[in-house]
Design a protein around this motif. Structure first.
Motif, PDB file in Angstrom:
ATOM      1  N   PRO A  47      53.343 -29.212  -3.532  1.00  0.00           N
ATOM      2  CA  PRO A  47      53.710 -28.189  -4.506  1.00  0.00           C
ATOM      3  C   PRO A  47      52.718 -27.018  -4.452  1.00  0.00           C
ATOM      4  O   PRO A  47      51.564 -27.209  -4.061  1.00  0.00           O
ATOM      5  N   ALA A  48      53.210 -25.851  -4.871  1.00  0.00           N
ATOM      6  CA  ALA A  48      52.346 -24.670  -4.815  1.00  0.00           C
ATOM      7  C   ALA A  48      51.236 -24.784  -5.856  1.00  0.00           C
ATOM      8  O   ALA A  48      51.419 -25.398  -6.896  1.00  0.00           O
ATOM      9  N   SER A  49      50.078 -24.185  -5.553  1.00  0.00           N
ATOM     10  CA  SER A  49      48.986 -24.212  -6.522  1.00  0.00           C
ATOM     11  C   SER A  49      48.073 -23.019  -6.302  1.00  0.00           C
ATOM     12  O   SER A  49      47.958 -22.508  -5.191  1.00  0.00           O
ATOM     13  N   ASN A  50      47.416 -22.619  -7.394  1.00  0.00           N
ATOM     14  CA  ASN A  50      46.461 -21.513  -7.262  1.00  0.00           C
ATOM     15  C   ASN A  50      45.065 -22.002  -6.935  1.00  0.00           C
ATOM     16  O   ASN A  50      44.144 -21.200  -6.767  1.00  0.00           O
ATOM     17  N   SER A 129      51.521 -31.051 -12.106  1.00  0.00           N
ATOM     18  CA  SER A 129      52.557 -30.492 -11.218  1.00  0.00           C
ATOM     19  C   SER A 129      52.201 -30.775  -9.756  1.00  0.00           C
ATOM     20  O   SER A 129      53.031 -30.674  -8.873  1.00  0.00           O
ATOM     21  N   LEU A 130      50.940 -31.141  -9.526  1.00  0.00           N
ATOM     22  CA  LEU A 130      50.519 -31.460  -8.156  1.00  0.00           C
ATOM     23  C   LEU A 130      50.642 -32.952  -7.863  1.00  0.00           C
ATOM     24  O   LEU A 130      50.206 -33.426  -6.812  1.00  0.00           O
ATOM     25  N   LEU A 131      51.178 -33.686  -8.824  1.00  0.00           N
ATOM     26  CA  LEU A 131      51.253 -35.145  -8.670  1.00  0.00           C
ATOM     27  C   LEU A 131      52.696 -35.645  -8.815  1.00  0.00           C
ATOM     28  O   LEU A 131      53.013 -36.414  -9.733  1.00  0.00           O
ATOM     29  N   PRO A 132      53.578 -35.206  -7.921  1.00  0.00           N
ATOM     30  CA  PRO A 132      54.981 -35.631  -8.061  1.00  0.00           C
ATOM     31  C   PRO A 132      55.160 -37.149  -8.004  1.00  0.00           C
ATOM     32  O   PRO A 132      56.098 -37.679  -8.587  1.00  0.00           O
ATOM     33  N   ASN A 133      54.240 -37.830  -7.340  1.00  0.00           N
ATOM     34  CA  ASN A 133      54.380 -39.292  -7.242  1.00  0.00           C
ATOM     35  C   ASN A 133      54.025 -40.024  -8.529  1.00  0.00           C
ATOM     36  O   ASN A 133      54.098 -41.251  -8.587  1.00  0.00           O
ATOM     37  N   LEU A 134      53.655 -39.249  -9.562  1.00  0.00           N
ATOM     38  CA  LEU A 134      53.429 -39.880 -10.867  1.00  0.00           C
ATOM     39  C   LEU A 134      54.670 -40.636 -11.310  1.00  0.00           C
ATOM     40  O   LEU A 134      54.587 -41.618 -12.044  1.00  0.00           O
ATOM     41  N   SER A 135      55.810 -40.187 -10.836  1.00  0.00           N
ATOM     42  CA  SER A 135      57.066 -40.849 -11.200  1.00  0.00           C
ATOM     43  C   SER A 135      57.100 -42.288 -10.686  1.00  0.00           C
ATOM     44  O   SER A 135      57.922 -43.079 -11.112  1.00  0.00           O
ATOM     45  N   PHE A 305      41.961 -43.146 -11.406  1.00  0.00           N
ATOM     46  CA  PHE A 305      41.399 -41.960 -10.748  1.00  0.00           C
ATOM     47  C   PHE A 305      41.099 -40.886 -11.777  1.00  0.00           C
ATOM     48  O   PHE A 305      41.928 -40.602 -12.651  1.00  0.00           O
ATOM     49  N   LEU A 306      39.943 -40.252 -11.643  1.00  0.00           N
ATOM     50  CA  LEU A 306      39.639 -39.076 -12.444  1.00  0.00           C
ATOM     51  C   LEU A 306      38.935 -38.067 -11.541  1.00  0.00           C
ATOM     52  O   LEU A 306      38.348 -38.440 -10.513  1.00  0.00           O
ATOM     53  N   ILE A 307      38.997 -36.816 -11.939  1.00  0.00           N
ATOM     54  CA  ILE A 307      38.350 -35.759 -11.151  1.00  0.00           C
ATOM     55  C   ILE A 307      37.132 -35.241 -11.924  1.00  0.00           C
ATOM     56  O   ILE A 307      37.275 -34.686 -13.021  1.00  0.00           O
ATOM     57  N   PRO A 308      35.921 -35.455 -11.379  1.00  0.00           N
ATOM     58  CA  PRO A 308      34.713 -35.001 -12.088  1.00  0.00           C
ATOM     59  C   PRO A 308      34.724 -33.487 -12.331  1.00  0.00           C
ATOM     60  O   PRO A 308      35.316 -32.728 -11.558  1.00  0.00           O
ATOM     61  N   ARG A 309      34.026 -33.126 -13.369  1.00  0.00           N
ATOM     62  CA  ARG A 309      33.956 -31.715 -13.772  1.00  0.00           C
ATOM     63  C   ARG A 309      33.454 -30.832 -12.633  1.00  0.00           C
ATOM     64  O   ARG A 309      33.901 -29.718 -12.432  1.00  0.00           O
ATOM     65  N   ASP A 310      32.510 -31.351 -11.850  1.00  0.00           N
ATOM     66  CA  ASP A 310      31.882 -30.521 -10.822  1.00  0.00           C
ATOM     67  C   ASP A 310      32.598 -30.565  -9.469  1.00  0.00           C
ATOM     68  O   ASP A 310      32.073 -30.051  -8.483  1.00  0.00           O
ATOM     69  N   ALA A 311      33.787 -31.170  -9.420  1.00  0.00           N
ATOM     70  CA  ALA A 311      34.480 -31.305  -8.131  1.00  0.00           C
ATOM     71  C   ALA A 311      34.662 -29.943  -7.461  1.00  0.00           C
ATOM     72  O   ALA A 311      35.000 -28.963  -8.130  1.00  0.00           O
ATOM     73  N   SER A 312      34.438 -29.911  -6.146  1.00  0.00           N
ATOM     74  CA  SER A 312      34.629 -28.624  -5.471  1.00  0.00           C
ATOM     75  C   SER A 312      35.882 -28.615  -4.598  1.00  0.00           C
ATOM     76  O   SER A 312      36.214 -27.600  -4.003  1.00  0.00           O
ATOM     77  N   ASN A 313      36.563 -29.747  -4.527  1.00  0.00           N
ATOM     78  CA  ASN A 313      37.806 -29.809  -3.732  1.00  0.00           C
ATOM     79  C   ASN A 313      38.933 -30.363  -4.610  1.00  0.00           C
ATOM     80  O   ASN A 313      39.500 -31.420  -4.326  1.00  0.00           O
ATOM     81  N   VAL A 314      39.226 -29.602  -5.660  1.00  0.00           N
ATOM     82  CA  VAL A 314      40.147 -30.106  -6.692  1.00  0.00           C
ATOM     83  C   VAL A 314      41.581 -30.261  -6.162  1.00  0.00           C
ATOM     84  O   VAL A 314      42.277 -31.243  -6.466  1.00  0.00           O
ATOM     85  N   LEU A 315      41.992 -29.327  -5.340  1.00  0.00           N
ATOM     86  CA  LEU A 315      43.350 -29.417  -4.788  1.00  0.00           C
ATOM     87  C   LEU A 315      43.474 -30.671  -3.924  1.00  0.00           C
ATOM     88  O   LEU A 315      44.443 -31.432  -4.029  1.00  0.00           O
ATOM     89  N   ASN A 316      42.478 -30.901  -3.086  1.00  0.00           N
ATOM     90  CA  ASN A 316      42.520 -32.078  -2.213  1.00  0.00           C
ATOM     91  C   ASN A 316      42.444 -33.374  -3.013  1.00  0.00           C
ATOM     92  O   ASN A 316      43.023 -34.388  -2.625  1.00  0.00           O
ATOM     93  N   ALA A 317      41.730 -33.325  -4.118  1.00  0.00           N
ATOM     94  CA  ALA A 317      41.657 -34.514  -4.983  1.00  0.00           C
ATOM     95  C   ALA A 317      43.060 -34.862  -5.482  1.00  0.00           C
ATOM     96  O   ALA A 317      43.481 -36.024  -5.452  1.00  0.00           O
ATOM     97  N   HIS A 318      43.800 -33.846  -5.920  1.00  0.00           N
ATOM     98  CA  HIS A 318      45.178 -34.093  -6.363  1.00  0.00           C
ATOM     99  C   HIS A 318      46.033 -34.635  -5.211  1.00  0.00           C
ATOM    100  O   HIS A 318      46.826 -35.560  -5.391  1.00  0.00           O
TER     101      HIS A 318
END
Ligand code: N2P
Length: 395
Positions: A47-50, A129-135, A305-318
Motif C-alpha cells: 500500500p502507498a505510504s508517506n 493501512s500498511l498491514l492488510p494481513n491484519l485480516s 510486535f511493536l515499533i519502538p519510538r526511535d525506529a528509523s525504518n518504520v515503513l520496513n517494520a510495517h
C-alpha cells in the motif's frame, strides 16, 4: 472471582474458540490453497505510504522464534537488508526499549510487559493501512492484548504459547526408580521429594521471575496473579525449598542441554521445549523428550510486535509485520518454532504433528486448567525480582 481471574478465564475460553481446541470445526474455516495464495499475493502489493523508503530493517526478537528462511525470503522479495538480533527475556528487551534509544525497528515483548512500555512512551502507533494481513488475525485473539493496549493502536500478536515442563522420559524414570510420575506433574519441580531424585540428571528453570512466580502460586492453590507481599513470599519460599536441586537458571540455553540429554527436567517455554524434542529426534541420540500439559494448569502468554519510538525504518517494520501474518509465512514460522501463530489460517497449513500437539495447541479442556499471564504492578515486580535474585544466589 477477582477481576484478574475473570480476564484470565474469558480470554482462555476465547483462545479455545480461536482454534486452540481440537473441537473447532476446521472445515468451516480451512483456507483452500487458492485462497491462501490470493491473500498472500494481495498482501504483497504494498500500500502507498508517506513514510520514507529505506533499505534496512533492524529486528530484535526472542531467540529461536523465527524460521531464518522466512527472513531471507523477506529480504529477497523486498530488497531490504535485515539485521536480526535476539534476546531471551522480557527484562533484557525492556532495558533497551525504555531508554527510548533501542536502535531497533521491530520488537516482540510479551503481553505482560507491553502495557507499561506503551505507557512510558516506548512505542509509536502503527499505520494499519500498511498491514492488510491484519485480516488474517482472528479479532477475538486481540482480547489478549486489550488489557495492555486498549485502543489496539500499538501491538500486533505474533505467537502465543504456554510455560510448562519438558522431561527426558528415560532419565526421569530412572531417577525416580520406577515410581510413576506424580498425579500433579508440577510435584516434579516443586516437591523436594522429587527434585532430590531428579537433581542427579539435571533440573533447569526459566530465569524469569514473571514467568515462574505465577506457576508457583498456582501450584500453591493461590491466584496465580496475586501480587501481595505474602503471596510473593510464599512463592519464593516454595522455590527456595527446591533451590539446592536446581542446576541451571536458563531461558534459552536449556533447549540444547535438554536435547543432548544433559537435563532431565526443564521448566521452559512450550515451543522451545518442543524444539528440544525435535533436535533430539533429528540427532537420533535416543533422548526421548516429552513436553507435559499438566492437568493442574500451566501459564499462557502472547507475544506481539511493536515499533519502538526511535525506529528509523518504520515503513520496513510495517512490511515485515505484515509479511509474518501471511498464512504461509506464519505457518512456516509456526512449524519451525513450534508455537501457535496469531495468523489464524496458518494453523491449517502447519504440520499435523504440531497442530495435534497439545503443548502447542492445547485443547479446550487443557485451556480450562491454564491461566493467562497478566502484567504485574511495578512495585510487586520489583519486590518479586529482589526475591528472585536471592533465590538465585541461594540465600
Ligand atoms: C521463544 C520464546 C518465546 C516465549 N524462544 C516467550 N514469551
Amino acid at each position: 472471582m477477582t477481576k484478574a481471574w475473570a480476564i484470565s478465564a474469558i480470554t482462555l475460553t476465547i483462545l479455545a474458540a480461536c482454534g486452540g481446541g481440537g473441537s473447532a470445526d476446521v472445515n468451516k474455516t480451512a483456507p483452500t490453497a487458492a485462497s491462501v495464495a490470493s491473500s498472500d499475493t494481495a498482501a504483497s502489493s504494498a500500500p502507498a505510504s508517506n513514510l520514507p523508503t529505506t533499505a534496512e530493517l533492524k529486528i530484535y526478537n526472542w531467540s529461536d522464534y523465527v524460521d531464518p528462511e522466512t527472513v531471507k525470503d523477506f529480504e529477497k522479495s523486498q530488497g531490504i537488508k535485515v539485521v536480526y538480533d535476539v534476546y531471551d527475556s522480557n527484562e533484557t528487551l525492556e532495558a533497551k526499549v525504555l531508554t527510548g534509544q533501542s536502535g531497533y525497528d521491530v520488537v516482540t515483548p510479551s503481553n505482560t510487559y507491553i502495557g507499561r512500555q506503551i505507557k512510558s512512551g516506548a512505542y509509536q502507533k502503527l499505520d494499519k493501512s500498511l498491514l492488510p494481513n491484519l485480516s488474517q488475525i482472528d479479532p477475538k485473539l486481540m482480547v489478549f492484548l486489550k488489557e495492555v493496549d486498549p485502543t489496539g493502536e500499538y501491538s500486533i500478536p505474533y505467537f502465543w504459547g504456554m510455560n510448562t515442563m519438558g522431561i527426558n522420559v528415560d532419565k526421569v524414570n530412572q531417577a525416580l526408580g520406577g515410581t510413576p510420575l506424580p498425579e500433579n506433574q508440577w510435584d516434579l519441580l516443586f516437591k523436594p521429594e522429587y527434585t532430590n531424585k531428579l537433581k542427579s540428571c539435571g533440573i533447569s528453570i526459566l530465569d524469569s521471575v514473571s514467568d515462574v512466580f505465577p506457576l508457583a502460586l498456582n501450584y500453591l492453590g493461590k491466584d496465580p496473579h496475586s501480587q501481595t507481599k505474602e503471596d510473593l513470599q510464599a512463592a519464593a519460599d516454595l522455590i527456595k525449598k527446591v533451590r539446592p536441586d536446581i542446576r541451571r537458571f536458563s531461558s534459552s540455553g536449556y533447549i540444547d542441554d535438554l536435547a543432548r540429554g544433559d537435563l532431565c527436567l526443564t521448566l521452559g517455554y512450550g515451543g522451545d521445549l518442543n524444539i528440544a524434542a525435535r533436535r533430539a529426534e533429528e540427532a537420533k541420540n535416543k533422548v526421548n523428550i516429552e513436553v507435559l500439559v499438566p492437568k493442574t494448569g500451566f501459564g499462557v502468554w502472547m507475544d506481539a510486535f511493536l515499533i519502538p519510538r526511535d525506529a528509523s525504518n518504520v515503513l520496513n517494520a510495517h512490511k515485515y509485520i505484515n509479511d509474518t501474518l501471511a498464512p504461509q509465512v506464519a505457518a512456516k514460522n509456526g512449524n519451525y518454532v513450534t508455537y501457535a501463530p496469531a495468523s489464524k489460517a496458518a494453523k491449517e497449513l502447519m504440520e499435523k504433528e504440531y497442530t495435534e500437539n497439545r503443548s502447542i495447541f492445547p485443547n479446550d479442556e487443557d485451556l480450562e486448567k491454564g491461566f493467562m499471564y497478566l502484567p504485574m504492578e511495578a512495585d510487586a515486580l520489583k519486590t518479586a525480582t529482589r526475591m528472585w535474585q536471592d533465590i538465585k544466589k541461594g540465600v
